[in-house]
Design a protein around this motif. Structure first.
Motif, short mmCIF file in Angstrom:
data_model
loop_
_atom_site.label_atom_id
_atom_site.label_comp_id
_atom_site.label_asym_id
_atom_site.label_seq_id
_atom_site.Cartn_x
_atom_site.Cartn_y
_atom_site.Cartn_z
N VAL A 157 -20.64 -77.88 -12.49
CA VAL A 157 -20.54 -78.44 -11.14
C VAL A 157 -21.63 -79.48 -10.91
O VAL A 157 -21.38 -80.57 -10.35
CB VAL A 157 -20.62 -77.31 -10.10
N ASP A 158 -22.87 -79.18 -11.35
CA ASP A 158 -23.96 -80.16 -11.19
C ASP A 158 -23.68 -81.42 -11.98
O ASP A 158 -23.96 -82.54 -11.51
CB ASP A 158 -25.27 -79.53 -11.65
N GLN A 159 -23.13 -81.27 -13.18
CA GLN A 159 -22.80 -82.44 -13.99
C GLN A 159 -21.72 -83.29 -13.33
O GLN A 159 -21.81 -84.53 -13.31
CB GLN A 159 -22.36 -82.00 -15.38
N MET A 160 -20.71 -82.63 -12.76
CA MET A 160 -19.66 -83.37 -12.06
C MET A 160 -20.21 -84.11 -10.84
O MET A 160 -19.84 -85.26 -10.58
CB MET A 160 -18.54 -82.42 -11.65
N ASN A 161 -21.11 -83.45 -10.12
CA ASN A 161 -21.71 -84.10 -8.95
C ASN A 161 -22.55 -85.30 -9.36
O ASN A 161 -22.51 -86.36 -8.71
CB ASN A 161 -22.57 -83.10 -8.18
N ASP A 162 -23.32 -85.16 -10.45
CA ASP A 162 -24.14 -86.27 -10.92
C ASP A 162 -23.27 -87.46 -11.35
O ASP A 162 -23.60 -88.62 -11.05
CB ASP A 162 -25.02 -85.83 -12.08
N GLU A 163 -22.18 -87.17 -12.03
CA GLU A 163 -21.28 -88.25 -12.46
C GLU A 163 -20.64 -88.94 -11.26
O GLU A 163 -20.50 -90.17 -11.23
CB GLU A 163 -20.21 -87.69 -13.38
N GLU A 164 -20.26 -88.15 -10.25
CA GLU A 164 -19.63 -88.74 -9.05
C GLU A 164 -20.64 -89.58 -8.27
O GLU A 164 -20.31 -90.68 -7.79
CB GLU A 164 -19.08 -87.63 -8.17
N ILE A 165 -21.87 -89.11 -8.17
CA ILE A 165 -22.90 -89.88 -7.46
C ILE A 165 -23.23 -91.15 -8.22
O ILE A 165 -23.41 -92.22 -7.62
CB ILE A 165 -24.16 -89.00 -7.28
N SER A 166 -23.29 -91.06 -9.55
CA SER A 166 -23.57 -92.25 -10.35
C SER A 166 -22.46 -93.30 -10.20
O SER A 166 -22.73 -94.50 -10.03
CB SER A 166 -23.73 -91.86 -11.82
N GLY A 167 -21.19 -92.85 -10.23
CA GLY A 167 -20.08 -93.79 -10.06
C GLY A 167 -20.05 -94.40 -8.67
O GLY A 167 -19.77 -95.60 -8.51
N THR A 168 -20.37 -93.61 -7.63
CA THR A 168 -20.39 -94.14 -6.27
C THR A 168 -21.54 -95.13 -6.07
O THR A 168 -21.39 -96.14 -5.37
CB THR A 168 -20.53 -92.98 -5.27
N SER A 169 -22.69 -94.85 -6.68
CA SER A 169 -23.82 -95.78 -6.56
C SER A 169 -23.49 -97.13 -7.20
O SER A 169 -23.93 -98.18 -6.71
CB SER A 169 -25.06 -95.18 -7.21
N LYS A 170 -22.71 -97.12 -8.27
CA LYS A 170 -22.30 -98.39 -8.88
C LYS A 170 -21.37 -99.17 -7.96
O LYS A 170 -21.44 -100.41 -7.91
CB LYS A 170 -21.61 -98.11 -10.22
N ILE A 171 -20.52 -98.48 -7.23
CA ILE A 171 -19.65 -99.17 -6.27
C ILE A 171 -20.48 -99.77 -5.15
O ILE A 171 -20.26 -100.90 -4.71
CB ILE A 171 -18.60 -98.17 -5.72
N PHE A 172 -21.48 -99.01 -4.65
CA PHE A 172 -22.36 -99.53 -3.60
C PHE A 172 -23.14 -100.74 -4.09
O PHE A 172 -23.31 -101.73 -3.36
CB PHE A 172 -23.32 -98.43 -3.14
N ARG A 173 -23.60 -100.70 -5.34
CA ARG A 173 -24.34 -101.84 -5.88
C ARG A 173 -23.45 -103.07 -6.01
O ARG A 173 -23.89 -104.20 -5.78
CB ARG A 173 -24.93 -101.46 -7.24
N THR A 174 -22.19 -102.85 -6.37
CA THR A 174 -21.26 -103.98 -6.47
C THR A 174 -21.02 -104.62 -5.10
O THR A 174 -21.04 -105.85 -4.96
CB THR A 174 -19.92 -103.50 -7.07
N ALA A 175 -20.79 -103.79 -4.08
CA ALA A 175 -20.59 -104.33 -2.72
C ALA A 175 -21.85 -105.03 -2.22
O ALA A 175 -21.77 -106.07 -1.55
CB ALA A 175 -20.19 -103.20 -1.77
N TYR A 176 -23.00 -104.49 -2.54
CA TYR A 176 -24.27 -105.13 -2.12
C TYR A 176 -24.45 -106.46 -2.82
O TYR A 176 -24.94 -107.43 -2.22
CB TYR A 176 -25.43 -104.19 -2.44
N SER A 177 -24.06 -106.54 -4.10
CA SER A 177 -24.15 -107.82 -4.81
C SER A 177 -23.22 -108.86 -4.21
O SER A 177 -23.55 -110.05 -4.14
CB SER A 177 -23.81 -107.59 -6.29
N ILE A 178 -22.05 -108.42 -3.74
CA ILE A 178 -21.12 -109.35 -3.08
C ILE A 178 -21.76 -109.93 -1.82
O ILE A 178 -21.67 -111.14 -1.56
CB ILE A 178 -19.80 -108.62 -2.75
N ALA A 179 -22.41 -109.08 -1.02
CA ALA A 179 -23.07 -109.57 0.20
C ALA A 179 -24.26 -110.45 -0.10
O ALA A 179 -24.53 -111.41 0.61
CB ALA A 179 -23.50 -108.38 1.05
#
Length: 364
Positions: A157-179
């Motif tokens: 469960v911890d590994q799944m949460n870490d992977e989900e947080i890592s993937g979401t942070s990459k999406i946030f970084r992409t949107a921030y780069s767009i701005a």
């Protein structure tokens, strides 16, 4: 070693000496005496606990310790033995195979010896312990307890949460780069698709341009709140730049240039008092302290700035001498509305401008 049938079981070193020193009749008399005592007198809490934790009467304390060292799962109760591992598991669950089950006697601590003499009784206990240690049900119980101690489900469960947080942070970084680089929010999906082609783990949601807009608004609010909290914690002064205000009087000029470097040749005693009072009012400083320090500064020939006047001098230097910063911000704001952003709202323009001017770099 002692042979029984076709199997050979290890024999304890103390069993032979125990049989020689204590006869069967003495053990029986001792057992009867203890039973009579227990039946005649009520047991105390200590005696009751000792009676509960009692190994078979064919063993002595040293033999029990030796058995416990070899078989750590072994337990005893009221002269009978059992298995701690099987008692903890009770059911094999999905690991159960055909014809394999946990013995109820070992779970309930009901295993005892058989035979008419001490040698046969010791052999029977030795055989039962050895057979149970090699049984499939006991081995599976040990494996279940070992897997449970490793907490594999929690780690997964911890590994799944870490992977989900890592993937979401990459999406946030992409949107921030767009701005940050003045790109339209419609590029969000294509940029994330490109990262997937480059074998980068990305979450499945938050891929539309509406999600990119919401992410940018969230980053803007959090950055603004953090900046405001930091300014409040520092307790510093603020300077406000107002464009198209070129007609400044002498009082306003003193705010931008600070204290005069040289005094005129002929001055009166009230020279600069009005400006000092105005500046102290603007920066919430003590008028009396700053005014007296300024008079000392003028009287000494402008050589050394008094200590009570340093705060006013620092506040005066904080104010910008021109509105060029406003002009640069206006230029940055004009770049944001493009052909692909023809329907952008003023609120989003403000958010994008704030991120572009005050947001940290994309690499952080």
């Amino acid at each position: 070693k002692l042979k029984t049938g076709n199997e050979t079981f290890p024999k304890d070193r103390d069993e032979t000496s125990t049989l020689d020193a204590t006869s069967k009749e003495e053990r029986e008399n001792t057992a009867l005496t203890s039973k009579e005592k227990r039946s005649d007198l009520p047991l105390t809490s200590k005696e009751e606990s000792e009676f509960e934790f009692q190994w078979p009467n064919v063993w002595n304390a040293k033999m029990w310790v030796e058995k416990k060292k070899v078989y750590s799962w072994l337990t005893c109760k009221r002269g009978r033995i059992g298995c701690l591992s099987c008692a903890a598991v009770k059911k094999l669950g999905p690991t159960k195979t055909q014809g394999v089950s946990i013995s109820n006697e070992w779970c309930s601590v009901l295993v005892t010896y058989y035979g008419d003499n001490g040698s046969t009784q010791l052999t029977s206990l030795r055989k039962k312990i050895f057979t149970h240690a090699k049984s499939t049900s006991h081995i599976q119980s040990e494996n279940i307890l070992q897997v449970g101690s490793e907490q594999q489900l929690e780690h997964i469960v911890d590994q799944m949460n870490d992977e989900e947080i890592s993937g979401t942070s990459k999406i946030f970084r992409t949107a921030y780069s767009i701005a940050k680089h003045d790109r339209p929010c419609s590029d969000q999906f294509d940029l994330l698709r490109l990262q997937e082609l480059n074998e980068t783990a990305i979450s499945h949601g938050l891929r539309s341009r509406f999600s990119a807009t919401n992410i940018i608004e969230h980053v803007f609010k959090e950055t603004k709140n953090k900046l405001c909290r930091q300014i409040k914690s520092l307790g510093g002064k603020l300077s406000i730049l107002i464009d198209e205000n070129s007609n400044r009087n002498k009082t306003e000029q003193s705010m931008f240039t600070g204290l005069p470097s040289e005094s005129p040749s002929e001055i009166d005693c009230d020279y600069g008092s009005k400006e000092i009072k105005f500046l102290c009012k603007c920066f919430n400083l003590s008028v009396t302290k700053c005014l007296n320090a300024y008079k000392d500064y003028v009287a000494n020939g402008d050589r050394n700035v008094p200590k009570d006047l340093e705060d006013l001098q620092i506040c005066a230097k904080m104010v910008a001498c021109s509105s060029s910063e406003c002009e640069r911000d206006f230029s940055s704001m004009n770049v944001i509305p493009k052909e692909k952003r023809s329907r952008i709202l003023i609120q989003h323009v403000s958010s994008l401008l704030f991120i572009k001017l005050h947001g940290p770099p994309v690499e952080l």
